[in-house]
Design a protein around this motif. Structure first.
Motif, PDB file in Angstrom:
ATOM      1  N   SER A   1       3.386 -13.140   6.556  1.00  0.00           N
ATOM      2  CA  SER A   1       2.363 -12.984   5.520  1.00  0.00           C
ATOM      3  C   SER A   1       2.249 -11.542   5.033  1.00  0.00           C
ATOM      4  CB  SER A   1       1.002 -13.446   6.045  1.00  0.00           C
ATOM      5  OG  SER A   1       0.540 -12.581   7.066  1.00  0.00           O
ATOM      6  N   ILE A   2       3.017 -10.633   5.631  1.00  0.00           N
ATOM      7  CA  ILE A   2       2.948  -9.227   5.224  1.00  0.00           C
ATOM      8  C   ILE A   2       3.990  -8.952   4.152  1.00  0.00           C
ATOM      9  CG2 ILE A   2       3.113  -6.832   5.953  1.00  0.00           C
ATOM     10  CD1 ILE A   2       2.444  -7.723   8.767  1.00  0.00           C
ATOM     11  N   TYR A   3       3.569  -8.322   3.079  1.00  0.00           N
ATOM     12  CA  TYR A   3       4.523  -7.922   2.043  1.00  0.00           C
ATOM     13  C   TYR A   3       4.844  -6.426   2.191  1.00  0.00           C
ATOM     14  CZ  TYR A   3       6.562  -6.718  -2.415  1.00  0.00           C
ATOM     15  OH  TYR A   3       7.389  -6.233  -3.375  1.00  0.00           O
ATOM     16  N   ALA A   4       3.942  -5.594   1.760  1.00  0.00           N
ATOM     17  CA  ALA A   4       4.182  -4.145   1.844  1.00  0.00           C
ATOM     18  C   ALA A   4       3.569  -3.576   3.124  1.00  0.00           C
ATOM     19  CB  ALA A   4       3.571  -3.445   0.637  1.00  0.00           C
ATOM     20  N   MET A   5       4.176  -2.506   3.590  1.00  0.00           N
ATOM     21  CA  MET A   5       3.651  -1.777   4.733  1.00  0.00           C
ATOM     22  C   MET A   5       3.461  -0.326   4.331  1.00  0.00           C
ATOM     23  SD  MET A   5       3.343  -3.857   7.326  1.00  0.00           S
ATOM     24  CE  MET A   5       3.304  -2.800   8.770  1.00  0.00           C
TER      25      MET A   5
ATOM     26  N   LYS B   1     -11.704  15.062   7.795  1.00  0.00           N
ATOM     27  CA  LYS B   1     -11.219  14.711   6.463  1.00  0.00           C
ATOM     28  C   LYS B   1     -11.155  13.201   6.287  1.00  0.00           C
ATOM     29  CE  LYS B   1      -8.501  18.896   5.683  1.00  0.00           C
ATOM     30  NZ  LYS B   1      -7.178  19.439   5.244  1.00  0.00           N
ATOM     31  N   GLU B   2     -11.059  12.763   5.045  1.00  0.00           N
ATOM     32  CA  GLU B   2     -10.931  11.346   4.767  1.00  0.00           C
ATOM     33  C   GLU B   2      -9.492  10.889   5.021  1.00  0.00           C
ATOM     34  OE1 GLU B   2     -14.400  10.852   1.352  1.00  0.00           O
ATOM     35  OE2 GLU B   2     -12.307  10.458   0.864  1.00  0.00           O
ATOM     36  N   ARG B   3      -9.371   9.604   5.269  1.00  0.00           N
ATOM     37  CA  ARG B   3      -8.036   9.044   5.462  1.00  0.00           C
ATOM     38  C   ARG B   3      -7.263   9.103   4.153  1.00  0.00           C
ATOM     39  NH1 ARG B   3      -7.930   3.581   8.786  1.00  0.00           N
ATOM     40  NH2 ARG B   3      -9.111   2.855   6.979  1.00  0.00           N
ATOM     41  N   GLU B   4      -5.978   9.470   4.232  1.00  0.00           N
ATOM     42  CA  GLU B   4      -5.170   9.631   3.026  1.00  0.00           C
ATOM     43  C   GLU B   4      -3.848   8.901   3.145  1.00  0.00           C
ATOM     44  OE1 GLU B   4      -4.233  13.759   2.425  1.00  0.00           O
ATOM     45  OE2 GLU B   4      -3.016  13.901   4.238  1.00  0.00           O
ATOM     46  N   PHE B   5      -3.306   8.541   2.013  1.00  0.00           N
ATOM     47  CA  PHE B   5      -2.021   7.853   1.920  1.00  0.00           C
ATOM     48  C   PHE B   5      -0.886   8.784   2.309  1.00  0.00           C
ATOM     49  CE2 PHE B   5       1.145   5.025   0.319  1.00  0.00           C
ATOM     50  CZ  PHE B   5       2.069   5.817  -0.351  1.00  0.00           C
ATOM     51  N   VAL B   6       0.095   8.239   3.021  1.00  0.00           N
ATOM     52  CA  VAL B   6       1.288   8.998   3.381  1.00  0.00           C
ATOM     53  C   VAL B   6       2.537   8.404   2.734  1.00  0.00           C
ATOM     54  CG1 VAL B   6       2.777   9.767   5.274  1.00  0.00           C
ATOM     55  CG2 VAL B   6       0.280   9.727   5.580  1.00  0.00           C
ATOM     56  N   ALA B   7       2.791   7.118   2.988  1.00  0.00           N
ATOM     57  CA  ALA B   7       3.998   6.483   2.465  1.00  0.00           C
ATOM     58  C   ALA B   7       3.827   4.966   2.502  1.00  0.00           C
ATOM     59  CB  ALA B   7       5.225   6.886   3.283  1.00  0.00           C
ATOM     60  N   ALA B   8       4.609   4.277   1.649  1.00  0.00           N
ATOM     61  CA  ALA B   8       4.579   2.821   1.612  1.00  0.00           C
ATOM     62  C   ALA B   8       5.971   2.286   1.320  1.00  0.00           C
ATOM     63  CB  ALA B   8       3.599   2.317   0.550  1.00  0.00           C
ATOM     64  N   ILE B   9       6.210   1.035   1.723  1.00  0.00           N
ATOM     65  CA  ILE B   9       7.509   0.405   1.523  1.00  0.00           C
ATOM     66  C   ILE B   9       7.302  -1.078   1.264  1.00  0.00           C
ATOM     67  CG2 ILE B   9       7.833  -0.024   4.001  1.00  0.00           C
ATOM     68  CD1 ILE B   9      10.831   0.636   3.572  1.00  0.00           C
ATOM     69  N   ASN B  10       8.115  -1.650   0.372  1.00  0.00           N
ATOM     70  CA  ASN B  10       7.954  -3.071   0.075  1.00  0.00           C
ATOM     71  C   ASN B  10       8.743  -3.915   1.071  1.00  0.00           C
ATOM     72  OD1 ASN B  10      10.582  -2.675  -0.796  1.00  0.00           O
ATOM     73  ND2 ASN B  10      10.334  -3.851  -2.687  1.00  0.00           N
ATOM     74  N   TRP B  11       8.705  -5.240   0.887  1.00  0.00           N
ATOM     75  CA  TRP B  11       9.301  -6.142   1.858  1.00  0.00           C
ATOM     76  C   TRP B  11      10.788  -5.881   2.078  1.00  0.00           C
ATOM     77  CZ3 TRP B  11       8.636  -9.233   5.757  1.00  0.00           C
ATOM     78  CH2 TRP B  11       9.628 -10.139   6.083  1.00  0.00           C
ATOM     79  N   SER B  12      11.509  -5.701   0.991  1.00  0.00           N
ATOM     80  CA  SER B  12      12.962  -5.547   1.109  1.00  0.00           C
ATOM     81  C   SER B  12      13.373  -4.149   1.526  1.00  0.00           C
ATOM     82  CB  SER B  12      13.637  -5.880  -0.223  1.00  0.00           C
ATOM     83  OG  SER B  12      13.302  -4.893  -1.188  1.00  0.00           O
ATOM     84  N   GLY B  13      12.459  -3.207   1.398  1.00  0.00           N
ATOM     85  CA  GLY B  13      12.803  -1.821   1.666  1.00  0.00           C
ATOM     86  C   GLY B  13      13.400  -1.121   0.466  1.00  0.00           C
ATOM     87  N   GLY B  14      13.511  -1.854  -0.636  1.00  0.00           N
ATOM     88  CA  GLY B  14      14.130  -1.291  -1.818  1.00  0.00           C
ATOM     89  C   GLY B  14      13.217  -0.412  -2.647  1.00  0.00           C
ATOM     90  N   SER B  15      11.942  -0.441  -2.339  1.00  0.00           N
ATOM     91  CA  SER B  15      10.978   0.379  -3.069  1.00  0.00           C
ATOM     92  C   SER B  15      10.102   1.133  -2.084  1.00  0.00           C
ATOM     93  CB  SER B  15      10.109  -0.503  -3.970  1.00  0.00           C
ATOM     94  OG  SER B  15       9.158   0.281  -4.675  1.00  0.00           O
ATOM     95  N   THR B  16      10.001   2.438  -2.294  1.00  0.00           N
ATOM     96  CA  THR B  16       9.172   3.271  -1.425  1.00  0.00           C
ATOM     97  C   THR B  16       8.318   4.199  -2.277  1.00  0.00           C
ATOM     98  OG1 THR B  16      10.922   4.933  -1.236  1.00  0.00           O
ATOM     99  CG2 THR B  16      10.821   3.259   0.493  1.00  0.00           C
TER     100      THR B  16
ATOM    101  N   GLN C   1       2.799  -4.356  -6.852  1.00  0.00           N
ATOM    102  CA  GLN C   1       3.346  -3.014  -6.867  1.00  0.00           C
ATOM    103  C   GLN C   1       2.764  -2.220  -5.698  1.00  0.00           C
ATOM    104  OE1 GLN C   1       2.713  -1.080 -10.615  1.00  0.00           O
ATOM    105  NE2 GLN C   1       4.116   0.597 -10.172  1.00  0.00           N
ATOM    106  N   LEU C   2       3.589  -1.380  -5.096  1.00  0.00           N
ATOM    107  CA  LEU C   2       3.132  -0.570  -3.969  1.00  0.00           C
ATOM    108  C   LEU C   2       1.884   0.218  -4.360  1.00  0.00           C
ATOM    109  CD1 LEU C   2       6.457   0.841  -2.509  1.00  0.00           C
ATOM    110  CD2 LEU C   2       5.050  -1.012  -1.619  1.00  0.00           C
ATOM    111  N   SER C   3       0.928   0.226  -3.431  1.00  0.00           N
ATOM    112  CA  SER C   3      -0.335   0.886  -3.715  1.00  0.00           C
ATOM    113  C   SER C   3      -0.610   1.997  -2.721  1.00  0.00           C
ATOM    114  CB  SER C   3      -1.482  -0.129  -3.678  1.00  0.00           C
ATOM    115  OG  SER C   3      -2.722   0.520  -3.820  1.00  0.00           O
TER     116      SER C   3
END
Length: 125
Positions: free
Chosen positions: A30-34, A43-58, A104-106
């Motif tokens: 059930s997981i798509y992006a990680m 400090k507030e929590r901040e975004f570092v990196a993301a990847i889609n299911w196939s790994g083709g988009s980061t 789309q990766l968020s």
């Protein structure tokens, strides 16, 4: 239900490297992006990196681009964050997160459905 557990954190000198891992269990299909987020003391929590299911988009935060690499091994239900050239300002608790919606990766933490408890990374100068 999905469970995420991070590992690989620790203490490292500036300029060093660490590899974080996030293992998923349960309904992992059930997981798509990680993604990886981090929260430094005070400090507030901040975004570092993301990847889609196939790994083709980061996607990377500007502060880590060129130093960190996100990857995933779907056969092992695991996502990794290779961190090189670490700086004291990278010190934080690192969290992995999962998004169950195909989109789309968020960079917005509010859209991620699943979260791990976090792993501490400390970089000494």
């Amino acid at each position: 239900q999905v469970q995420l557990v991070e590992s690989g954190g620790g203490l490292v000198q500036a300029g060093g490297s660490l590899r974080l891992a996030c293992a998923a269990s349960g309904r992992t299909f059930s997981i798509y992006a990680m993604a990886w987020f981090r929260q430094a003391p005070g400090k507030e929590r901040e975004f570092v990196a993301a990847i889609n299911w196939s790994g083709g988009s980061t996607s990377y935060a500007d502060s880590v681009k060129g130093r960190f690499t996100i990857s995933r091994d779907n056969a092992k239900s695991t996502v990794y964050l290779q961190m090189n050239s670490l700086r004291p300002e990278d010190t934080a608790v690192y969290f992995c997160a999962g998004d169950r919606i195909v989109r789309q990766l968020s960079r917005e933490q509010r859209i991620y459905d699943y979260w791990g408890p976090g792993t501490q990374v400390a970089v000494s100068s």
